[in-house]
Scaffold this motif. Structure first.
Motif, PDB file in Angstrom:
ATOM      1  N   VAL A   1       0.831  -1.199   0.000  1.00 56.76           N
ATOM      2  CA  VAL A   1       0.000   0.000   0.000  1.00 56.76           C
ATOM      3  C   VAL A   1       0.867   1.252   0.000  1.00 56.76           C
ATOM      4  N   ASN A   2       2.067   1.184   0.613  1.00 63.17           N
ATOM      5  CA  ASN A   2       2.967   2.341   0.632  1.00 63.17           C
ATOM      6  C   ASN A   2       3.239   2.875  -0.765  1.00 63.17           C
ATOM      7  N   ILE A   3       3.481   1.972  -1.693  1.00 63.69           N
ATOM      8  CA  ILE A   3       3.847   2.382  -3.042  1.00 63.69           C
ATOM      9  C   ILE A   3       2.693   3.095  -3.734  1.00 63.69           C
ATOM     10  N   ALA A   4       1.473   2.799  -3.286  1.00 62.81           N
ATOM     11  CA  ALA A   4       0.285   3.403  -3.889  1.00 62.81           C
ATOM     12  C   ALA A   4      -0.152   4.672  -3.173  1.00 62.81           C
ATOM     13  N   LEU A   5       0.554   5.073  -2.103  1.00 60.65           N
ATOM     14  CA  LEU A   5       0.111   6.213  -1.301  1.00 60.65           C
ATOM     15  C   LEU A   5      -0.071   7.504  -2.107  1.00 60.65           C
ATOM     16  N   PRO A   6       0.877   7.873  -2.983  1.00 64.75           N
ATOM     17  CA  PRO A   6       0.647   9.102  -3.763  1.00 64.75           C
ATOM     18  C   PRO A   6      -0.625   9.030  -4.610  1.00 64.75           C
ATOM     19  N   ASP A   7      -0.898   7.865  -5.209  1.00 64.42           N
ATOM     20  CA  ASP A   7      -2.116   7.722  -6.014  1.00 64.42           C
ATOM     21  C   ASP A   7      -3.366   7.729  -5.134  1.00 64.42           C
ATOM     22  N   ILE A   8      -3.286   7.068  -3.967  1.00 69.37           N
ATOM     23  CA  ILE A   8      -4.407   7.077  -3.027  1.00 69.37           C
ATOM     24  C   ILE A   8      -4.670   8.495  -2.540  1.00 69.37           C
TER      25      ILE A   8
ATOM     26  N   ARG B   1      -4.133  11.334  -4.075  1.00 71.52           N
ATOM     27  CA  ARG B   1      -4.807  12.117  -5.116  1.00 71.52           C
ATOM     28  C   ARG B   1      -6.245  11.639  -5.344  1.00 71.52           C
ATOM     29  N   SER B   2      -6.443  10.320  -5.273  1.00 69.99           N
ATOM     30  CA  SER B   2      -7.754   9.762  -5.578  1.00 69.99           C
ATOM     31  C   SER B   2      -8.786  10.036  -4.489  1.00 69.99           C
ATOM     32  N   LEU B   3      -8.358   9.925  -3.218  1.00 68.04           N
ATOM     33  CA  LEU B   3      -9.308  10.043  -2.105  1.00 68.04           C
ATOM     34  C   LEU B   3      -9.076  11.281  -1.245  1.00 68.04           C
ATOM     35  N   ASP B   4      -8.188  12.185  -1.698  1.00 71.08           N
ATOM     36  CA  ASP B   4      -8.014  13.509  -1.084  1.00 71.08           C
ATOM     37  C   ASP B   4      -7.525  13.440   0.364  1.00 71.08           C
ATOM     38  N   PHE B   5      -6.414  12.720   0.592  1.00 69.07           N
ATOM     39  CA  PHE B   5      -5.753  12.702   1.897  1.00 69.07           C
ATOM     40  C   PHE B   5      -4.699  13.816   1.945  1.00 69.07           C
ATOM     41  N   SER B   6      -4.447  14.372   3.148  1.00 67.59           N
ATOM     42  CA  SER B   6      -3.283  15.242   3.347  1.00 67.59           C
ATOM     43  C   SER B   6      -2.060  14.360   3.583  1.00 67.59           C
ATOM     44  N   THR B   7      -0.849  14.963   3.533  1.00 66.47           N
ATOM     45  CA  THR B   7       0.372  14.157   3.696  1.00 66.47           C
ATOM     46  C   THR B   7       0.449  13.533   5.079  1.00 66.47           C
ATOM     47  N   THR B   8       0.077  14.283   6.119  1.00 67.03           N
ATOM     48  CA  THR B   8       0.151  13.727   7.479  1.00 67.03           C
ATOM     49  C   THR B   8      -0.972  12.723   7.728  1.00 67.03           C
ATOM     50  N   SER B   9      -2.184  13.015   7.251  1.00 66.16           N
ATOM     51  CA  SER B   9      -3.282  12.058   7.458  1.00 66.16           C
ATOM     52  C   SER B   9      -3.104  10.803   6.613  1.00 66.16           C
TER      53      SER B   9
ATOM     54  N   GLY C   1       3.607  -3.759  -5.499  1.00 62.56           N
ATOM     55  CA  GLY C   1       2.766  -2.568  -5.555  1.00 62.56           C
ATOM     56  C   GLY C   1       3.110  -1.693  -6.742  1.00 62.56           C
ATOM     57  N   GLY C   2       4.407  -1.547  -7.024  1.00 60.31           N
ATOM     58  CA  GLY C   2       4.818  -0.748  -8.168  1.00 60.31           C
ATOM     59  C   GLY C   2       4.284  -1.297  -9.470  1.00 60.31           C
ATOM     60  N   ILE C   3       4.356  -2.609  -9.626  1.00 61.32           N
ATOM     61  CA  ILE C   3       3.853  -3.247 -10.853  1.00 61.32           C
ATOM     62  C   ILE C   3       2.344  -3.038 -10.986  1.00 61.32           C
ATOM     63  N   LEU C   4       1.609  -3.258  -9.887  1.00 62.72           N
ATOM     64  CA  LEU C   4       0.156  -3.161  -9.940  1.00 62.72           C
ATOM     65  C   LEU C   4      -0.314  -1.728 -10.189  1.00 62.72           C
ATOM     66  N   VAL C   5       0.326  -0.766  -9.512  1.00 63.62           N
ATOM     67  CA  VAL C   5      -0.072   0.632  -9.687  1.00 63.62           C
ATOM     68  C   VAL C   5       0.282   1.117 -11.091  1.00 63.62           C
ATOM     69  N   GLU C   6       1.440   0.702 -11.575  1.00 66.42           N
ATOM     70  CA  GLU C   6       1.900   1.142 -12.902  1.00 66.42           C
ATOM     71  C   GLU C   6       1.036   0.563 -14.014  1.00 66.42           C
ATOM     72  N   TRP C   7       0.727  -0.723 -13.928  1.00 65.48           N
ATOM     73  CA  TRP C   7       0.026  -1.399 -15.014  1.00 65.48           C
ATOM     74  C   TRP C   7      -1.496  -1.369 -14.868  1.00 65.48           C
ATOM     75  N   LEU C   8      -1.982  -1.293 -13.627  1.00 62.44           N
ATOM     76  CA  LEU C   8      -3.428  -1.280 -13.405  1.00 62.44           C
ATOM     77  C   LEU C   8      -3.793   0.015 -12.677  1.00 62.44           C
TER      78      LEU C   8
END
Length: 492
Positions: free
Chosen positions: A20-27, A29-37, A146-153
């Motif tokens: 899930v860490n690798i997907a954090l930047p995408d998450i 942007r997608s669900l509108d989290f702040s960096t600390t939250s 995570g990198g593979i899944l986020v990149e390709w899917l």
């Protein structure tokens, strides 16, 4: 085959922390989290995982470990499916918390199954070596996957991927793993609840402090309530006939020292993965896949460290590997404090993470063996649950402290960068900053890099504390070496 099934479950559970860490930047942007939250995407999982691990281990002892193991994996699969379908932040956090419950039931049971499936001595040492390598190296494997899944899917597949893996484990378990003997007892629900609520409040206090300061009334109230619940937890455990945390386990100095070391090291490894992932994608401008590949050497080196330790432990005992491993981890994190906006992967990142990984590989095997040494069969689940709990609670608590350190350093750097930007900005750039609150990349990178460097200083301090505990507290007795060599009698 039994070891393959057990290790696959542990890999799935541990991998889910960093995949899930690798997907954090995408998450974000997608669900509108702040960096600390954003850290709550990690903490919602690890807090319920760590807080309920002891109850999960106890469930295996009382109800039968194979039965509980299967139930935990199925719950984990269901939560992963719900998480992948989340449409807003609270749904994702709720699903992550439910994942933590499933992991808390499955993980300590899988470790206890090793103790009851393999004979004490070289056979069990090798099994623990595999389990420890998976536990420590699963984080890096998760980043690659995570990198593979986020990149390709997309980011949702870092959760969906658990569904087929978990179902395969459930189907294979009845064939390859025999049911353990059930031991009569009762569940310490009050202990589980007070400990989990206390840790959630403590972690929330640190994260709130990063956002609103140490004088914020909610921050202070969270810390105060956390202290109350944790005191209640100790009182409940002292009076319970069958406590979720048998306090007498801490009477053994080696086991108590082991838990202290795990608490400190978990904080460091959680922080390393979290902040390096943000640094690689935001400052180095790596794609998710490239970020995952950048962490691939971590798994290989952890496996080398774990293999080396498992082979030499019977001869030298665990203490040399505990001390050396913690020193190597501290050295690697100390090296990482030098990262800045001009850092490169090959010149500034690869070397430190390899040194850190070698130390962690040595540590996880040594800690696992020491924590379960000289434990009765009836308390194997509780002992394994307590080790896993210190890892997850240490990771959550440590990450919250590191996030607070990161937030304070970032805010201090922002006080320098914002005036510098405004003094040179065009009217259009000023207007855009007022609307979005976002600085151009060169200024934002300076702020992020400053915060990450400060977080690594705190992480290096955690590992230094682990080295001191290993050096001053751990004592290897002749009976410990005899058991590691297969000559000791199993504990009734």
């Amino acid at each position: 085959m039994a070891l393959l099934v057990i290790a696959s479950c542990q890999l799935m559970v541990v991998l889910d922390i960093t995949i899930v860490n690798i997907a954090l930047p995408d998450i974000q942007r997608s669900l509108d989290f702040s960096t600390t939250s954003l850290s709550w995407v990690v903490n919602a999982y690890t807090l319920t995982f760590g807080g309920l691990l002891l109850l999960g281990g106890r469930m295996g002892d009382i109800l039968g470990r194979r039965r509980v193991f299967v139930f935990g994996v199925l719950l984990f699969v269901l939560a992963s499916l719900l998480g992948g379908l989340s449409q807003n932040s609270w749904q994702l956090l709720a699903a992550r918390a439910l994942q933590g419950v499933g992991g808390a039931i499955a993980s300590p049971t899988s470790l206890a199954l090793i103790s009851t499936t393999f004979r004490e001595g070289p056979e069990r040492n090798r099994a623990f070596g595999v389990f420890a390598a998976v536990s420590a190296g699963g984080g890096a494997i998760g980043l690659l996957a995570g990198g593979i899944l986020v990149e390709w899917l997309n980011w949702r597949w870092v959760l969906f991927v658990n569904v087929p893996i978990g179902l395969l484990i459930v189907l294979a378990t009845p064939r390859w793993i025999r049911e353990s003997e059930r031991h009569p007892g009762h569940f310490d629900i009050a202990g589980a609840m007070t400990s989990t609520i206390g840790m959630v409040l403590l972690v929330y206090g640190f994260i709130r402090a990063a956002q609103d300061g140490w004088r914020d009334p909610v921050t202070l109230g969270s810390f105060g309530a956390a202290v109350v619940f944790l005191i209640l937890f100790v009182l409940v455990e002292q009076r319970s006939r069958q406590p979720i945390t048998p306090l007498h386990m801490f009477a053994d100095r080696n086991r108590a020292g082991t838990y202290g070391i795990m608490l400190s090291l978990a904080a460091a490894i959680f922080g390393m993965f979290f902040f390096l992932t943000l640094f690689a994608q935001n400052v180095l401008d790596f794609s998710p896949l490239r970020t995952g590949l950048a962490f691939l050497p971590v798994s290989a080196v952890i496996a080398v460290g774990a293999g080396l330790a498992s082979q030499l432990l019977p001869k030298y005992g665990p203490k040399p590997f505990m001390v050396t491993g913690a020193i190597l981890a501290a050295a690697g994190l100390g090296w990482l404090t030098l990262t800045d906006v001009d850092s490169t992967y090959l010149g500034s990142i690869l070397g430190p993470i390899l040194v850190f990984s070698l130390g962690m590989g040595m540590e996880f095997v040594s800690l696992t063996l020491m924590a379960l040494s000289n434990v009765t069969v009836q308390e194997t689940g509780a002992a394994s649950g307590l080790l896993n709990a210190t890892q997850q609670v240490g990771g959550s608590l440590g990450l919250s402290i590191l996030v607070t350190t990161f937030g304070t350093a970032s805010n201090n750097e922002a006080d320098k960068q914002i005036p510098a930007f405004l003094s040179q900005a065009t009217p259009l750039e000023r207007l855009q900053f007022e609307r979005t609150g976002r600085l151009p990349a060169q200024y934002a990178d300076e702020i992020l890099a400053s915060g990450v460097s400060a977080a690594f200083i705190a992480a290096a301090i955690f590992t230094a504390i682990a080295a001191v505990i290993a050096l001053l507290v751990i004592q290897v007795r002749p009976s410990d070496l005899e058991r590691l060599q297969g000559g000791g009698m199993p504990t009734p």
